[in-house]
Design an enzyme around this catalytic site. Structure first.
Site: not given
Ligand code: ASP
Length: 375
Positions: A274-275, A241, A96, A251, A223
């Site tokens: 993160t997420g 990340t 990640s 993106r 991340t």
């Protein structure tokens, strides 16, 4: 969660810690802790997302262990947290972050990072950077040698080259390339679904691969954020990340955006995330959390306030589960100036932890879920 100590406790703790050994997450490694603890009323502390206490890239320290050691040896706090995340950026096992991060829909690894230096009030970020294994170091250069806060894509790469960074053609590893091929095979090439199809075939397939155990759930989104404070109360943070796996090329997530993936204010503290980056960009939640710290909320309550905001603003049906709650997760790692900290998320659960290192050594502590637990 840690609390401020009074002066007697501070001195006692400092003396004990100076002579003590720091036991790492593995329990195997012991190293002395420097005496530079708690001089200014802040308790030296490093926190990170859970991967900050897992990956060692073949060495003997995790991210939080290295950052904490450096802080207590007197290093600049930002240098220390960046040196910590460098371990994870370089470790191909963490898909990640950095080298070996999962690529975009075209198979290209693009990296996002930002950092903030509390006492110097400096910040820098890079987004969609290709070919540099440690984007956090480029973000730090943006903060230190330019008048800007964010460089993207080719401009960011050219800047990195000019700063002496090695530029590689491809940051994929065999593992990340194989996973991308698998994803490509399963999806059609439509990354721009019809409005009625917004549940998004590609995302569904990705989530199915997570459910089948092909991808670690923490690495579909994934991340590292790491925040630290030293005994003088200097607060710094970094987030880095490879972003959302198989994203639309170009993106950019929340990680390089000041106020979203990270915010630091030396008067209050730091928050990073993160997420699902989109939820975080929409709500500028790290900024909100630091503002809540400034108002006097505890790290946990400040984090929960931001999560409530995200819930309130999540009304699009494609982002809601059958229970009407968000069908994604967002995690926050919150550290106040005194060294108190919390890890919170929309959903907690037995596998969800955040990393902490204090004079007691490195630990993985549970993340508390606003909406309960979910695997
Ligand atoms: N927040 C990152 C992004 O949206 C990904 C992650 O943390 O999982 O790019």
């Amino acid at each position: 969660m840690t609390k401020d100590l009074n002066r007697r406790e501070v001195l006692a703790a400092g003396t004990a810690a100076a002579g003590a050994a720091l036991v790492g997450s593995s329990g195997a490694k012991a190293r002395p802790v420097a005496a530079a603890i708690q001089r200014g009323g802040s308790k030296p502390t490093v926190i990170a997302s859970g991967n900050g206490n897992i990956y060692k890239n073949g060495g003997d320290e995790t991210c939080v262990e290295r950052a904490f050691r450096m802080i207590t040896e007197g290093a600049d706090v930002l240098d220390a947290v960046i040196a910590g995340v460098n371990i994870v950026e370089l470790d191909p096992e963490d898909t990640s972050v950095g080298f070996g991060g999962l690529p975009d829909a075209d198979g290209v690894v693009t990296l996002d990072s930002c950092c903030m230096h509390g006492p110097k009030k400096r910040a820098g970020g890079v987004a969609c950077l290709k070919g540099v294994r440690m984007p956090s170091l480029v973000a730090q250069k943006v903060a230190d040698v330019t008048d800007h806060h964010l460089l993207v894509d080719e401009g960011a790469q050219r800047f990195a080259r000019n700063m002496g960074f090695d530029i590689e053609d491809d940051l994929n590893t065999d593992r990340s390339r194989a996973l991308w091929l698998e994803w490509k095979r399963r999806t059609d090439s439509r990354h721009y679904p019809r409005p009625e199809d917004r549940a998004d075939a590609g995302r569904k397939v990705g989530l199915a691969m997570v459910a089948e155990g092909k991808i670690d759930p923490d690495h579909f989104y994934g991340t590292i954020n790491c925040n630290g404070v030293n005994a003088e109360g200097d607060v710094c943070g970094v987030t880095t990340t490879s972003g959302l796996a198989w994203k639309i090329p170009g993106r950019v997530g929340d990680s390089p955006i000041l106020g979203a993936g990270l915010y630091v204010d030396n008067a209050a503290g730091a928050a990073g995330s993160t997420g699902r980056g989109e939820a975080n960009i929409y709500n500028l939640a790290s900024y909100l959390i630091v503002e809540k710290l400034r108002e006097g909320l505890s790290p946990k309550d400040a984090g929960m306030a931001a999560l409530n905001r995200i819930v309130d603003n999540t009304i699009d049906p494609r982002l809601l589960g059958e229970d009407g709650k968000p069908n994604f997760n967002v995690n926050f790692y919150v550290l106040d100036k005194s060294g108190a900290h919390a890890g919170v998320a929309l959903y907690g659960g037995p596998r969800r932890t955040y990393a902490v290192c204090t004079e007691n050594g490195a630990e993985s502590l549970p993340i508390e879920g606003l909406l309960g637990d979910r695997s």
